[in-house]
Design a protein around this motif. Sequence first.
Motif, PDB file in Angstrom:
ATOM      1  N   ASN A 118       0.827  -1.201   0.000  1.00  0.00           N
ATOM      2  CA  ASN A 118       0.000   0.000   0.000  1.00  0.00           C
ATOM      3  C   ASN A 118       0.870   1.262   0.000  1.00  0.00           C
ATOM      4  O   ASN A 118       0.652   2.169  -0.808  1.00  0.00           O
ATOM      5  CB  ASN A 118      -0.940  -0.020   1.201  1.00  0.00           C
ATOM      6  N   PHE A 119       1.826   1.330   0.894  1.00  0.00           N
ATOM      7  CA  PHE A 119       2.692   2.511   0.957  1.00  0.00           C
ATOM      8  C   PHE A 119       3.513   2.647  -0.331  1.00  0.00           C
ATOM      9  O   PHE A 119       3.680   3.739  -0.860  1.00  0.00           O
ATOM     10  CB  PHE A 119       3.625   2.436   2.178  1.00  0.00           C
ATOM     11  N   TRP A 120       4.002   1.511  -0.836  1.00  0.00           N
ATOM     12  CA  TRP A 120       4.803   1.517  -2.067  1.00  0.00           C
ATOM     13  C   TRP A 120       3.962   1.970  -3.262  1.00  0.00           C
ATOM     14  O   TRP A 120       4.408   2.789  -4.067  1.00  0.00           O
ATOM     15  CB  TRP A 120       5.375   0.111  -2.298  1.00  0.00           C
ATOM     16  N   SER A 121       2.745   1.446  -3.368  1.00  0.00           N
ATOM     17  CA  SER A 121       1.893   1.774  -4.516  1.00  0.00           C
ATOM     18  C   SER A 121       1.467   3.243  -4.516  1.00  0.00           C
ATOM     19  O   SER A 121       1.125   3.787  -5.559  1.00  0.00           O
ATOM     20  CB  SER A 121       0.665   0.867  -4.566  1.00  0.00           C
ATOM     21  N   HIS A 122       1.508   3.886  -3.343  1.00  0.00           N
ATOM     22  CA  HIS A 122       1.202   5.312  -3.264  1.00  0.00           C
ATOM     23  C   HIS A 122       2.465   6.173  -3.408  1.00  0.00           C
ATOM     24  O   HIS A 122       2.418   7.385  -3.176  1.00  0.00           O
ATOM     25  CB  HIS A 122       0.492   5.629  -1.944  1.00  0.00           C
ATOM     26  N   GLY A 123       3.579   5.535  -3.747  1.00  0.00           N
ATOM     27  CA  GLY A 123       4.813   6.276  -3.976  1.00  0.00           C
ATOM     28  C   GLY A 123       5.499   6.762  -2.711  1.00  0.00           C
ATOM     29  O   GLY A 123       6.361   7.645  -2.775  1.00  0.00           O
ATOM     30  N   LEU A 124       5.160   6.183  -1.564  1.00  0.00           N
ATOM     31  CA  LEU A 124       5.745   6.628  -0.302  1.00  0.00           C
ATOM     32  C   LEU A 124       6.981   5.834   0.095  1.00  0.00           C
ATOM     33  O   LEU A 124       7.794   6.308   0.884  1.00  0.00           O
ATOM     34  CB  LEU A 124       4.693   6.552   0.815  1.00  0.00           C
ATOM     35  N   ALA A 125       7.110   4.623  -0.417  1.00  0.00           N
ATOM     36  CA  ALA A 125       8.287   3.780  -0.170  1.00  0.00           C
ATOM     37  C   ALA A 125       9.183   3.860  -1.405  1.00  0.00           C
ATOM     38  O   ALA A 125       8.721   4.209  -2.495  1.00  0.00           O
ATOM     39  CB  ALA A 125       7.848   2.336   0.084  1.00  0.00           C
ATOM     40  N   PRO A 126      10.458   3.526  -1.246  1.00  0.00           N
ATOM     41  CA  PRO A 126      11.355   3.555  -2.405  1.00  0.00           C
ATOM     42  C   PRO A 126      10.871   2.613  -3.514  1.00  0.00           C
ATOM     43  O   PRO A 126      10.178   1.633  -3.252  1.00  0.00           O
ATOM     44  CB  PRO A 126      12.698   3.065  -1.843  1.00  0.00           C
ATOM     45  N   GLU A 127      11.254   2.914  -4.739  1.00  0.00           N
ATOM     46  CA  GLU A 127      10.856   2.092  -5.888  1.00  0.00           C
ATOM     47  C   GLU A 127      11.210   0.626  -5.694  1.00  0.00           C
ATOM     48  O   GLU A 127      10.473  -0.252  -6.120  1.00  0.00           O
ATOM     49  CB  GLU A 127      11.541   2.594  -7.164  1.00  0.00           C
ATOM     50  N   TRP A 128      12.323   0.351  -5.072  1.00  0.00           N
ATOM     51  CA  TRP A 128      12.828  -1.016  -4.920  1.00  0.00           C
ATOM     52  C   TRP A 128      12.239  -1.731  -3.701  1.00  0.00           C
ATOM     53  O   TRP A 128      12.552  -2.896  -3.451  1.00  0.00           O
ATOM     54  CB  TRP A 128      14.361  -1.006  -4.786  1.00  0.00           C
ATOM     55  N   TRP A 129      11.385  -1.093  -2.944  1.00  0.00           N
ATOM     56  CA  TRP A 129      10.910  -1.608  -1.666  1.00  0.00           C
ATOM     57  C   TRP A 129      10.310  -3.015  -1.761  1.00  0.00           C
ATOM     58  O   TRP A 129      10.653  -3.900  -0.986  1.00  0.00           O
ATOM     59  CB  TRP A 129       9.901  -0.631  -1.057  1.00  0.00           C
ATOM     60  N   MET A 130       9.424  -3.226  -2.689  1.00  0.00           N
ATOM     61  CA  MET A 130       8.761  -4.536  -2.780  1.00  0.00           C
ATOM     62  C   MET A 130       9.733  -5.611  -3.273  1.00  0.00           C
ATOM     63  O   MET A 130       9.589  -6.776  -2.907  1.00  0.00           O
ATOM     64  CB  MET A 130       7.529  -4.463  -3.674  1.00  0.00           C
ATOM     65  N   ARG A 131      10.692  -5.232  -4.053  1.00  0.00           N
ATOM     66  CA  ARG A 131      11.712  -6.189  -4.493  1.00  0.00           C
ATOM     67  C   ARG A 131      12.502  -6.716  -3.291  1.00  0.00           C
ATOM     68  O   ARG A 131      12.975  -7.846  -3.298  1.00  0.00           O
ATOM     69  CB  ARG A 131      12.649  -5.528  -5.493  1.00  0.00           C
ATOM     70  N   LEU A 132      12.630  -5.926  -2.254  1.00  0.00           N
ATOM     71  CA  LEU A 132      13.293  -6.351  -1.020  1.00  0.00           C
ATOM     72  C   LEU A 132      12.314  -7.064  -0.091  1.00  0.00           C
ATOM     73  O   LEU A 132      12.603  -8.130   0.447  1.00  0.00           O
ATOM     74  CB  LEU A 132      13.895  -5.136  -0.300  1.00  0.00           C
ATOM     75  N   ARG A 133      11.147  -6.487   0.099  1.00  0.00           N
ATOM     76  CA  ARG A 133      10.218  -6.984   1.117  1.00  0.00           C
ATOM     77  C   ARG A 133       9.613  -8.342   0.790  1.00  0.00           C
ATOM     78  O   ARG A 133       9.389  -9.145   1.695  1.00  0.00           O
ATOM     79  CB  ARG A 133       9.112  -5.947   1.343  1.00  0.00           C
ATOM     80  N   ILE A 134       9.344  -8.636  -0.467  1.00  0.00           N
ATOM     81  CA  ILE A 134       8.706  -9.912  -0.811  1.00  0.00           C
ATOM     82  C   ILE A 134       9.596 -11.100  -0.440  1.00  0.00           C
ATOM     83  O   ILE A 134       9.145 -12.002   0.273  1.00  0.00           O
ATOM     84  CB  ILE A 134       8.254  -9.936  -2.285  1.00  0.00           C
ATOM     85  N   PRO A 135      10.855 -11.146  -0.873  1.00  0.00           N
ATOM     86  CA  PRO A 135      11.674 -12.308  -0.488  1.00  0.00           C
ATOM     87  C   PRO A 135      11.978 -12.371   1.006  1.00  0.00           C
ATOM     88  O   PRO A 135      12.013 -13.459   1.588  1.00  0.00           O
ATOM     89  CB  PRO A 135      12.947 -12.182  -1.319  1.00  0.00           C
ATOM     90  N   LEU A 136      12.176 -11.228   1.649  1.00  0.00           N
ATOM     91  CA  LEU A 136      12.417 -11.249   3.091  1.00  0.00           C
ATOM     92  C   LEU A 136      11.195 -11.817   3.815  1.00  0.00           C
ATOM     93  O   LEU A 136      11.333 -12.656   4.713  1.00  0.00           O
ATOM     94  CB  LEU A 136      12.738  -9.854   3.617  1.00  0.00           C
ATOM     95  N   THR A 137      10.021 -11.377   3.424  1.00  0.00           N
ATOM     96  CA  THR A 137       8.802 -11.871   4.059  1.00  0.00           C
ATOM     97  C   THR A 137       8.616 -13.359   3.802  1.00  0.00           C
ATOM     98  O   THR A 137       8.188 -14.102   4.699  1.00  0.00           O
ATOM     99  CB  THR A 137       7.579 -11.071   3.569  1.00  0.00           C
ATOM    100  N   ALA A 138       8.952 -13.811   2.607  1.00  0.00           N
ATOM    101  CA  ALA A 138       8.830 -15.246   2.291  1.00  0.00           C
ATOM    102  C   ALA A 138       9.700 -16.088   3.218  1.00  0.00           C
ATOM    103  O   ALA A 138       9.260 -17.132   3.727  1.00  0.00           O
ATOM    104  CB  ALA A 138       9.196 -15.501   0.835  1.00  0.00           C
ATOM    105  N   VAL A 139      10.916 -15.637   3.483  1.00  0.00           N
ATOM    106  CA  VAL A 139      11.802 -16.377   4.385  1.00  0.00           C
ATOM    107  C   VAL A 139      11.255 -16.340   5.809  1.00  0.00           C
ATOM    108  O   VAL A 139      11.243 -17.360   6.511  1.00  0.00           O
ATOM    109  CB  VAL A 139      13.246 -15.833   4.321  1.00  0.00           C
ATOM    110  N   VAL A 140      10.789 -15.182   6.252  1.00  0.00           N
ATOM    111  CA  VAL A 140      10.218 -15.073   7.604  1.00  0.00           C
ATOM    112  C   VAL A 140       9.037 -16.033   7.754  1.00  0.00           C
ATOM    113  O   VAL A 140       8.943 -16.769   8.742  1.00  0.00           O
ATOM    114  CB  VAL A 140       9.795 -13.620   7.901  1.00  0.00           C
ATOM    115  N   LEU A 141       8.150 -16.055   6.779  1.00  0.00           N
ATOM    116  CA  LEU A 141       6.986 -16.938   6.847  1.00  0.00           C
ATOM    117  C   LEU A 141       7.391 -18.405   6.827  1.00  0.00           C
ATOM    118  O   LEU A 141       6.812 -19.226   7.543  1.00  0.00           O
ATOM    119  CB  LEU A 141       6.008 -16.623   5.718  1.00  0.00           C
ATOM    120  N   ALA A 142       8.397 -18.739   6.031  1.00  0.00           N
ATOM    121  CA  ALA A 142       8.881 -20.128   6.000  1.00  0.00           C
ATOM    122  C   ALA A 142       9.450 -20.521   7.362  1.00  0.00           C
ATOM    123  O   ALA A 142       9.186 -21.622   7.862  1.00  0.00           O
ATOM    124  CB  ALA A 142       9.930 -20.292   4.908  1.00  0.00           C
ATOM    125  N   CYS A 143      10.211 -19.635   7.977  1.00  0.00           N
ATOM    126  CA  CYS A 143      10.796 -19.933   9.285  1.00  0.00           C
ATOM    127  C   CYS A 143       9.722 -20.052  10.357  1.00  0.00           C
ATOM    128  O   CYS A 143       9.774 -20.957  11.199  1.00  0.00           O
ATOM    129  CB  CYS A 143      11.830 -18.879   9.663  1.00  0.00           C
TER     130      CYS A 143
END
Length: 150
Positions: A118-143
């Motif tokens: 939501n924050f990224w899609s409104h231009g409030l997070a850096p352009e690369w934010w979701m590229r970082l957050r998706i894999p990090l979240t995937a590892v957290v959820l797996a753990c």
Amino acid sequence: MTRVPRSALLLGLAGLIPFVWSAATELQPDLADWGARTLGPRFVGPYAGLAYGTVILSFMSGVLWGFATRTSGREAFTGYALSVIPALWAFFFVGGGPTSSAIYLATGFAGLLALDWNFWSHGLAPEWWMRLRIPLTAVVLACLSVTILT
């Protein structure tokens, strides 16, 4: 999306260490025994992952708060209100047994990813934010799923 800055990527990956350690010590009893003797019992198994996950979920509220500062008026109010949800979620829902705490944390991190988007899609997070957050979240959820399923 642009490339994730190296420092953000390296620090994000380093932030996964306690989650991976927690899962590894749940899956490997010998490693858990060594860790408990060397580091203490609260630094192995679900205790490590759940405590750290609670801290990180709260930390991420602060990150979102920072994104909200890039707005004004009603949009700022909405951003600030959304930003406190992860910390309040951790406070109110994490704290039962390991399985229920891990389920609530996993739900919190999944919800956090939606807030990130939501924050990224409104231009409030850096352009690369979701590229970082998706894999990090995937590892957290797996753990966290190790705690949920064991």
